[in-house]
Write a protein that holds these residues in place. Structure first.
Motif, PDB file in Angstrom:
ATOM      1  N   THR A 298       1.103  -1.220  -0.279  1.00 44.21           N
ATOM      2  CA  THR A 298      -0.225  -0.062  -0.012  1.00 44.21           C
ATOM      3  C   THR A 298       1.249   0.893   0.407  1.00 44.21           C
ATOM      4  O   THR A 298       0.560   1.921  -0.924  1.00 44.21           O
ATOM      5  CB  THR A 298      -1.273  -0.116   1.021  1.00 44.21           C
ATOM      6  N   SER A 299       1.693   1.130   0.792  1.00 43.31           N
ATOM      7  CA  SER A 299       2.513   2.114   1.129  1.00 43.31           C
ATOM      8  C   SER A 299       3.474   2.357  -0.325  1.00 43.31           C
ATOM      9  O   SER A 299       3.396   3.678  -0.753  1.00 43.31           O
ATOM     10  CB  SER A 299       3.751   2.246   2.195  1.00 43.31           C
ATOM     11  N   ASP A 300       4.074   1.495  -1.213  1.00 46.15           N
ATOM     12  CA  ASP A 300       4.465   1.910  -2.437  1.00 46.15           C
ATOM     13  C   ASP A 300       3.895   2.175  -3.359  1.00 46.15           C
ATOM     14  O   ASP A 300       4.091   3.093  -3.714  1.00 46.15           O
ATOM     15  CB  ASP A 300       5.292   0.457  -2.167  1.00 46.15           C
ATOM     16  N   ALA A 301       2.943   1.889  -3.000  1.00 39.89           N
ATOM     17  CA  ALA A 301       1.680   2.356  -4.247  1.00 39.89           C
ATOM     18  C   ALA A 301       1.365   3.823  -4.028  1.00 39.89           C
ATOM     19  O   ALA A 301       1.831   4.487  -5.323  1.00 39.89           O
ATOM     20  CB  ALA A 301       0.484   1.355  -4.273  1.00 39.89           C
ATOM     21  N   LEU A 302       1.185   4.068  -2.813  1.00 38.01           N
ATOM     22  CA  LEU A 302       0.727   5.242  -2.244  1.00 38.01           C
ATOM     23  C   LEU A 302       1.919   6.523  -2.880  1.00 38.01           C
ATOM     24  O   LEU A 302       1.669   7.612  -3.841  1.00 38.01           O
ATOM     25  CB  LEU A 302       0.589   5.940  -0.914  1.00 38.01           C
ATOM     26  N   VAL A 303       2.800   5.655  -2.961  1.00 40.06           N
ATOM     27  CA  VAL A 303       4.439   7.104  -3.329  1.00 40.06           C
ATOM     28  C   VAL A 303       4.278   7.353  -4.471  1.00 40.06           C
ATOM     29  O   VAL A 303       5.272   7.984  -4.696  1.00 40.06           O
ATOM     30  CB  VAL A 303       5.667   5.885  -2.512  1.00 40.06           C
ATOM     31  N   GLU A 304       3.779   6.051  -5.528  1.00 40.88           N
ATOM     32  CA  GLU A 304       4.328   5.872  -6.973  1.00 40.88           C
ATOM     33  C   GLU A 304       3.212   6.932  -7.006  1.00 40.88           C
ATOM     34  O   GLU A 304       3.694   7.545  -8.131  1.00 40.88           O
ATOM     35  CB  GLU A 304       4.073   5.108  -7.445  1.00 40.88           C
ATOM     36  N   VAL A 305       2.335   7.307  -6.890  1.00 44.97           N
ATOM     37  CA  VAL A 305       1.079   8.173  -7.165  1.00 44.97           C
ATOM     38  C   VAL A 305       0.982   9.348  -6.898  1.00 44.97           C
ATOM     39  O   VAL A 305       1.376  10.171  -6.878  1.00 44.97           O
ATOM     40  CB  VAL A 305      -0.183   7.525  -6.811  1.00 44.97           C
ATOM     41  N   ILE A 306       1.148   9.650  -5.414  1.00 43.47           N
ATOM     42  CA  ILE A 306       1.143  10.938  -4.729  1.00 43.47           C
ATOM     43  C   ILE A 306       2.223  10.966  -4.583  1.00 43.47           C
ATOM     44  O   ILE A 306       2.327  12.623  -5.379  1.00 43.47           O
ATOM     45  CB  ILE A 306       0.935  10.322  -3.205  1.00 43.47           C
ATOM     46  N   LEU A 307       3.532  11.207  -4.529  1.00 42.52           N
ATOM     47  CA  LEU A 307       5.108  11.914  -4.740  1.00 42.52           C
ATOM     48  C   LEU A 307       5.234  11.531  -6.132  1.00 42.52           C
ATOM     49  O   LEU A 307       5.979  12.662  -6.373  1.00 42.52           O
ATOM     50  CB  LEU A 307       6.303  11.057  -3.719  1.00 42.52           C
ATOM     51  N   ARG A 308       5.695  10.101  -7.068  1.00 43.89           N
ATOM     52  CA  ARG A 308       5.962  10.056  -8.532  1.00 43.89           C
ATOM     53  C   ARG A 308       5.431  10.494  -9.300  1.00 43.89           C
ATOM     54  O   ARG A 308       5.778  10.703 -10.599  1.00 43.89           O
ATOM     55  CB  ARG A 308       6.873   8.621  -8.347  1.00 43.89           C
ATOM     56  N   GLY A 309       3.612  10.476  -9.043  1.00 46.47           N
ATOM     57  CA  GLY A 309       2.723  11.033 -10.051  1.00 46.47           C
ATOM     58  C   GLY A 309       2.659   9.668 -11.233  1.00 46.47           C
ATOM     59  O   GLY A 309       2.593  10.070 -12.540  1.00 46.47           O
ATOM     60  N   ASN A 310       3.304   8.630 -11.045  1.00 47.64           N
ATOM     61  CA  ASN A 310       3.103   7.668 -11.876  1.00 47.64           C
ATOM     62  C   ASN A 310       1.821   6.960 -11.669  1.00 47.64           C
ATOM     63  O   ASN A 310       0.765   7.689 -11.378  1.00 47.64           O
ATOM     64  CB  ASN A 310       3.989   6.598 -11.617  1.00 47.64           C
ATOM     65  N   GLY A 311       1.330   6.033 -13.210  1.00 49.03           N
ATOM     66  CA  GLY A 311       0.101   6.133 -13.611  1.00 49.03           C
ATOM     67  C   GLY A 311       0.044   4.563 -13.155  1.00 49.03           C
ATOM     68  O   GLY A 311       0.339   4.112 -11.690  1.00 49.03           O
ATOM     69  N   PHE A 312      -1.038   3.781 -13.623  1.00 47.33           N
ATOM     70  CA  PHE A 312      -1.410   2.453 -13.124  1.00 47.33           C
ATOM     71  C   PHE A 312      -0.462   0.888 -13.154  1.00 47.33           C
ATOM     72  O   PHE A 312      -0.549   0.366 -12.670  1.00 47.33           O
ATOM     73  CB  PHE A 312      -2.608   1.957 -13.943  1.00 47.33           C
ATOM     74  N   VAL A 313       0.003   1.690 -14.899  1.00 46.63           N
ATOM     75  CA  VAL A 313       1.633  -0.013 -14.388  1.00 46.63           C
ATOM     76  C   VAL A 313       2.428   0.833 -13.401  1.00 46.63           C
ATOM     77  O   VAL A 313       2.922  -0.868 -13.034  1.00 46.63           O
ATOM     78  CB  VAL A 313       1.880   0.779 -15.903  1.00 46.63           C
ATOM     79  N   ALA A 314       3.147   1.278 -12.331  1.00 49.66           N
ATOM     80  CA  ALA A 314       3.537   1.348 -11.855  1.00 49.66           C
ATOM     81  C   ALA A 314       3.342   1.102 -10.355  1.00 49.66           C
ATOM     82  O   ALA A 314       3.512   0.153  -9.653  1.00 49.66           O
ATOM     83  CB  ALA A 314       3.976   2.489 -11.362  1.00 49.66           C
ATOM     84  N   ILE A 315       1.454   0.698 -10.370  1.00 50.68           N
ATOM     85  CA  ILE A 315       1.049   0.467  -8.820  1.00 50.68           C
ATOM     86  C   ILE A 315       0.583  -0.879  -9.104  1.00 50.68           C
ATOM     87  O   ILE A 315       0.264  -1.415  -8.351  1.00 50.68           O
ATOM     88  CB  ILE A 315       0.314   1.268  -8.403  1.00 50.68           C
ATOM     89  N   MET A 316       0.298  -1.229 -11.068  1.00 50.90           N
ATOM     90  CA  MET A 316      -0.151  -2.845 -10.180  1.00 50.90           C
ATOM     91  C   MET A 316      -0.015  -3.707 -10.000  1.00 50.90           C
ATOM     92  O   MET A 316      -0.355  -4.699  -9.289  1.00 50.90           O
ATOM     93  CB  MET A 316      -0.202  -3.072 -12.521  1.00 50.90           C
ATOM     94  N   LYS A 317       1.593  -3.969  -9.603  1.00 47.18           N
ATOM     95  CA  LYS A 317       2.281  -5.388  -8.946  1.00 47.18           C
ATOM     96  C   LYS A 317       1.848  -4.993  -7.532  1.00 47.18           C
ATOM     97  O   LYS A 317       1.285  -5.960  -7.131  1.00 47.18           O
ATOM     98  CB  LYS A 317       3.610  -5.436  -9.058  1.00 47.18           C
ATOM     99  N   ASP A 318       1.560  -4.042  -6.665  1.00 45.99           N
ATOM    100  CA  ASP A 318       1.419  -3.701  -5.307  1.00 45.99           C
ATOM    101  C   ASP A 318      -0.273  -4.693  -5.548  1.00 45.99           C
ATOM    102  O   ASP A 318      -0.734  -4.948  -4.580  1.00 45.99           O
ATOM    103  CB  ASP A 318       1.248  -2.187  -4.772  1.00 45.99           C
ATOM    104  N   ILE A 319      -0.990  -3.590  -6.552  1.00 46.88           N
ATOM    105  CA  ILE A 319      -2.750  -3.992  -6.619  1.00 46.88           C
ATOM    106  C   ILE A 319      -2.807  -5.346  -6.406  1.00 46.88           C
ATOM    107  O   ILE A 319      -3.723  -5.955  -5.410  1.00 46.88           O
ATOM    108  CB  ILE A 319      -3.403  -3.387  -7.233  1.00 46.88           C
ATOM    109  N   ILE A 320      -1.972  -6.420  -7.022  1.00 51.24           N
ATOM    110  CA  ILE A 320      -2.496  -7.804  -7.342  1.00 51.24           C
ATOM    111  C   ILE A 320      -1.756  -8.255  -5.739  1.00 51.24           C
ATOM    112  O   ILE A 320      -2.746  -8.909  -6.041  1.00 51.24           O
ATOM    113  CB  ILE A 320      -1.870  -8.124  -8.760  1.00 51.24           C
ATOM    114  N   ILE A 321      -1.013  -8.214  -5.483  1.00 52.80           N
ATOM    115  CA  ILE A 321      -0.496  -8.727  -4.297  1.00 52.80           C
ATOM    116  C   ILE A 321      -1.712  -8.863  -3.163  1.00 52.80           C
ATOM    117  O   ILE A 321      -1.519  -9.344  -2.218  1.00 52.80           O
ATOM    118  CB  ILE A 321       1.566  -8.228  -4.289  1.00 52.80           C
ATOM    119  N   LEU A 322      -1.726  -6.960  -2.946  1.00 54.19           N
ATOM    120  CA  LEU A 322      -3.047  -6.238  -1.958  1.00 54.19           C
ATOM    121  C   LEU A 322      -3.986  -7.400  -2.537  1.00 54.19           C
ATOM    122  O   LEU A 322      -4.565  -7.869  -1.349  1.00 54.19           O
ATOM    123  CB  LEU A 322      -2.729  -5.484  -2.016  1.00 54.19           C
TER     124      LEU A 322
END
Length: 207
Positions: A162-186
């Motif tokens: 969760t933390s890794d995905a939030l950092v990717e979106v909120i701080l780094r401004g990345n899209g769904f591809v960057a958080i897809m792995k975290d979402i699948i694991i959760l």
């Protein structure tokens, strides 16, 4: 010329830690509320009556997950909008992705809370799970730099993703591809918790 990998020049300490604490706050409250409510269903005899009917164990668990998910969605949206809209947490990415991450996190906390409530015999025992299950995740989710054995242990903590995905979106401004792995694991953790819960319901009454 300075290029920032995370955040901007005017980013504050709140922006760094606040982005990750959103996930922890949602996880903590959803876990506690869902666990205590499901425990109440057990101790009041409601669950035993359901188990005596033709309803299958997996149908009971899925039903509770769907029911509590409504509350989890409201809590997730409230915490996210308050942090970003009222406290002015800077967000570099898409707000929709933030809500998606928080929602998946809430479902994970929900399934874990229901799972542990099946083991607990009272509300007090449910609260005792907090320093065992929740607090370690706070220290290992990414808020602090941890190495060695504890650094490897963070990969079995749902809040780490969760933390890794939030950092990717909120701080780094990345899209769904960057958080897809975290979402699948959760979601994988959530499915695991549901399956374990169905197995543990056998101790209540065999269907």
């Amino acid at each position: 010329e300075i290029q920032y990998l995370t955040g901007q020049q005017d980013s504050t300490l709140f922006d760094k830690f606040g982005s990750q604490l959103i996930g922890f706050i949602v996880y903590f409250f959803v876990f506690l509320i869902a666990g205590i409510n499901f425990l109440t269903e057990r101790t009041s005899g409601t669950l035993e009556k359901l188990l005596s009917t033709q309803i299958r164990r997996w149908e009971i668990i899925i039903g509770f997950v769907i029911g509590f998910s409504v509350l989890a969605i409201l809590q997730s949206a409230l915490v996210s909008l308050f942090s970003i809209g009222i406290l002015k947490l800077n967000i570099e990415g898409n707000m929709a992705y933030v809500l998606l991450i928080i929602l998946v996190t809430a479902i994970n906390a929900l399934t874990l809370g229901i799972l542990l409530s099946t083991i607990a015999n009272s509300e007090f025992q449910m609260v005792q799970f907090i320093p065992i299950v929740i607090i370690p995740q706070l220290f290992l989710c990414g808020l602090f730099r941890v190495t060695g054995f504890w650094g490897n242990l963070q990969y079995i903590m749902p809040l780490h993703y969760t933390s890794d995905a939030l950092v990717e979106v909120i701080l780094r401004g990345n899209g769904f591809v960057a958080i897809m792995k975290d979402i699948i694991i959760l979601l994988g953790f959530s499915c695991l918790f549901i399956c374990l819960n169905i197995l543990l319901l056998k101790k209540q009454r065999r269907i």
